[in-house]
Design a protein around this motif. Structure first.
Motif: not given
Length: 95
Positions: A4, A6, A8, A54, A69, A74, A78, A85, A88-90, A92
């Protein structure tokens, strides 16, 4: 196993703001049993296309990714990320 990742981009791209968010992300280490590994790094290039931070984590399964999640530690991250932020992109994927 699932990796995973992500990226930012923060609203405030100052060193202090980035360092604070890196610390928040690293604070998950050891608190979420599903995380087999966690790596957090701040960008060193600072180009127009760069993201600031990252996050790379590894979990054993999609079920573990879902458990991660919704884990309270976590969810705290968030909440912080949603305040700081810009974007953001992710991604998986299976490793």
């Amino acid at each position: 196993m699932i990796k995973h990742i992500v990226f930012f981009k923060l609203k405030d791209r100052s060193e202090e703001s980035i360092a604070a968010t890196v610390a928040v992300l690293r604070n998950m280490e050891g608190k979420i049993p599903q995380l087999l590994s966690i790596e957090v790094g701040a960008d060193i290039i600072h180009s127009d296309r760069s993201f600031d931070i990252a996050l790379v984590t590894v979990v054993a399964s999609l079920d573990d990714l879902q458990a991660y999640q919704v884990h309270p530690a976590h969810k705290e991250v968030i909440a912080h990320i949603n305040e700081v932020k810009e974007l953001s992109i992710a991604v998986d994927y299976v490793i």
